[in-house]
Design an enzyme around this catalytic site. Structure first.
Site, PDB file in Angstrom:
ATOM      1  N   GLY A 543       0.829  -1.194   0.000  1.00 54.82           N
ATOM      2  CA  GLY A 543       0.000   0.000   0.000  1.00 54.82           C
ATOM      3  C   GLY A 543       0.862   1.241   0.000  1.00 54.82           C
ATOM      4  O   GLY A 543       1.998   1.228  -0.476  1.00 54.82           O
ATOM      5  N   GLU A 544       0.324   2.342   0.528  1.00 61.37           N
ATOM      6  CA  GLU A 544       1.000   3.641   0.585  1.00 61.37           C
ATOM      7  C   GLU A 544       1.167   4.287  -0.786  1.00 61.37           C
ATOM      8  O   GLU A 544       1.590   5.435  -0.880  1.00 61.37           O
ATOM      9  CB  GLU A 544       2.395   3.536   1.228  1.00 61.37           C
ATOM     10  CG  GLU A 544       2.438   2.968   2.612  1.00 61.37           C
ATOM     11  CD  GLU A 544       3.851   2.852   3.146  1.00 61.37           C
ATOM     12  OE1 GLU A 544       4.806   3.297   2.464  1.00 61.37           O
ATOM     13  OE2 GLU A 544       4.031   2.305   4.250  1.00 61.37           O
ATOM     14  N   GLY A 545       0.871   3.567  -1.862  1.00 62.39           N
ATOM     15  CA  GLY A 545       1.196   4.051  -3.201  1.00 62.39           C
ATOM     16  C   GLY A 545       2.531   3.552  -3.681  1.00 62.39           C
ATOM     17  O   GLY A 545       2.994   3.942  -4.764  1.00 62.39           O
TER      18      GLY A 545
END
Length: 587
Positions: A543-545
């Site tokens: 996640g987080e980009g």
């Protein structure tokens, strides 16, 4: 009887001078400014309204070349410091901008403020001492409008330290600099602000800025304004001519047909977004990480405590997360948007945008995650953030996420929009064991049985089982599509948000690129439904980009291929299959 308005001609003149006011940086003529003209301009400035009628301003007119050269030196030092603070792509764009005309104009005007003028008991200054500076800003605007009416250009120099400037000009200690203005005749006034013409910034729609009675209640000409609907109305499908031109050029480049695989599809997609082949290089890049908590955490769907969301947000803001390292590698700007973190407000930090709609969602397995109004508000947060990032000159966006338990909400969204069983799209998230995974599937199934929302009403689905970050990411995806700026999707959270956004505006999908294939089963299902092929497959599930940021250089490479690789004809290389491909423009 009310006082009559100006006649049509006078009213038109007033509105014309306001509409045609420009911050001018180039095209100044060496002609001097007539003293009578200058006095009329300064008279207009001096007639500005002021708190307690104190007229806290003064005007310092500077014609001396030596003084202006010294001021220009101060400005250039501040400009260099600002450039060093920018990511590389932003620094290159900034280097191409002319930001001051101190030496190009025959005179400069420094507008100062004396916040003590009028004594201790100025009417209107007690509660807010800043009103003196506000008044002086009104004098600046009056000066600017009057100058435009006289055919004079004005440029506001902002790259200067007020203290350094005050010392250089020998101002009294109690006098503050509000504006340093370059004034002179110009060759012409542009049809729009220079920063807009140069692609650095865009103007915000009026309807988004006018609220009635309560924040968020937007109206214009007596009718409600929907930020979402106005954004959706601006979404258009990919330009088919540009897409066809991209494929035609791909086949003419010095490489075997299809040799670059998915990159060729991305190049065609970028051309369709831009409406041109080759497309512009998608930079600068901005990463927006949307953070929110989830009430379904109470069901034990993750071994991580909910406090980790806020702690990881602090880690990102401190520069210590994986997404920070990856963003630094590609020179991307990063911001964190608190759209729904539980707990007290986050500490101020550079890059934090406070946009909290509520402190986390409710438990989607026992009731709606949020109200429809809250879902709409979160969508609008994403739209505003996306538009602001584009307005700031970014030409490629990445949507990241942070929120413990958000894969549970993602599974519910993907199952709804893809018509799949929760067991097919629910993954291990942050690493749950088999027993917790089975429980997680049960929770998702219970939520879907409880709500049974129609995918044809995507906002209802979002409100029932989605997250605030899902809504905000969906808003950013819509804003980018409306602005014709590509977005690189990350994993299952972004994929779930993209399903929502596509249901709201089907053509928006043409502006998105799949960054990677997450190990979360819901991510693969979402990409299949969206018809997007991922660029990276590294068994990522952070996640987080992070996965999307890793894919950014590949997206940029797809654009460079079309712009920089030679064709068979231009390179003098024989094209083995030219005859067989005559007239083909598709993959």
């Amino acid at each position: 009887m009310s006082h009559p308005p100006y006649d049509d001609a006078d009213r038109e003149a007033v509105h014309r001078v306001i509409a045609e006011r420009r911050d001018v940086r180039r095209g100044f003529l060496p002609d001097g400014v007539d003293d009578d003209v200058l006095e009329r301009v300064l008279t207009a400035a001096h007639r500005a309204p002021s708190v307690g009628l104190t007229q806290p301003w003064d005007f310092l007119v500077i014609r001396d070349r030596g003084v202006r050269e010294r001021v220009a030196g101060l400005v250039h030092a501040q400009r260099a410091a600002f450039a060093e603070s920018l990511p590389p792509a932003r620094a290159r764009a900034f280097a191409a901008l002319k930001v001051e005309a101190i030496l190009d104009t025959p005179l400069n005007v420094v507008v100062t403020c004396d916040p003590t003028r009028g004594g201790r008991h100025v009417l209107g200054r007690h509660a807010d001492p800043r009103t003196a500076s506000f008044s002086t800003a009104l004098a600046v605007q009056n000066l600017w409008l009057a100058a435009r009416a006289e055919g004079l250009g004005v440029g506001w120099v902002s790259f200067v330290d007020p203290g350094e400037l005050a010392a250089e000009l020998g101002l009294p200690e109690h006098v503050e600099v509000v504006a340093y203005l370059c004034v002179g005749h110009v060759q012409e006034f542009g049809p729009a602000p220079e920063l807009a013409l140069e692609g650095w910034a865009r103007q915000r729609p009026l309807g988004w800025a006018v609220h009635h009675e309560a924040w968020g209640r937007r109206r214009q000409r007596g009718e409600a304004v929907s930020v979402i609907q106005q954004t959706v109305d601006a979404v258009r499908p990919a330009d088919p001519k540009a897409v066809a031109a991209a494929w035609e050029r791909q086949h003419a480049l010095t490489k075997p047909r299809g040799a670059l695989g998915v990159l060729e599809e991305v190049g065609a997609r970028l051309s369709g977004i831009a409406g041109a082949c080759p497309p512009p290089l998608p930079e600068p890049v901005a990463v927006a990480v949307f953070a929110a908590d989830h009430g379904v955490h109470a069901q034990g769907v993750t071994p991580w405590p909910q406090e980790v969301t806020g702690q990881m947000v602090a880690n990102i803001l401190g520069g210590g997360a994986v997404v920070n390292a990856f963003s630094r590698q590609i020179g991307a700007e990063l911001c964190v948007v608190d759209v729904g973190v539980a707990g007290p407000p986050l500490d101020d930090a550079p890059g934090l945008l406070r946009r909290r709609v509520r402190a986390g969602t409710a438990d989607l397995s026992v009731g709606p995650a949020m109200t429809r109004d809250e879902a709409v508000a979160a969508l609008e947060v994403g739209i505003e953030v996306g538009r602001d990032l584009v307005t700031a000159g970014n030409r490629l966006l990445v949507a990241g996420d942070m929120g413990i338990a958000n894969t549970t909400a993602s599974a519910a969204l993907v199952a709804t929009f893809c018509g799949l069983d929760p067991a097919e799209v629910t993954g291990r998230g942050t690493g749950v064991d088999d027993a917790m995974l089975a429980h997680k599937v049960t929770v998702v199934r219970r939520a879907l049985d409880l709500h049974r929302r129609d995918p044809q009403d995507p906002i209802a689905v979002l409100a029932a089982v989605g997250g605030l970050e899902h809504a905000a990411i969906a808003g950013l995806l819509l804003a980018a599509a409306a602005a014709r700026v590509p977005v690189v999707l990350d994993g299952v959270i972004a994929g779930a948000a993209a399903l929502v956004a596509r249901a709201i505006a089907p053509d928006a999908v043409d502006c998105w690129v799949a960054g990677h294939r997450s190990t979360e089963p819901g991510a693969a299902a979402a990409l299949d439904a969206l018809g997007l092929r991922p660029l990276v497959d590294l068994d990522l599930r952070l996640g987080e980009g992070s996965g999307a940021v890793l894919a950014v250089p590949l997206v940029q490479a797809a654009a460079r291929t079309l712009a920089e690789v030679a064709t068979f004809d231009s390179a003098g290389v024989a094209d083995k299959g030219a005859a067989g491909r005559a007239g083909e423009v598709s993959p």
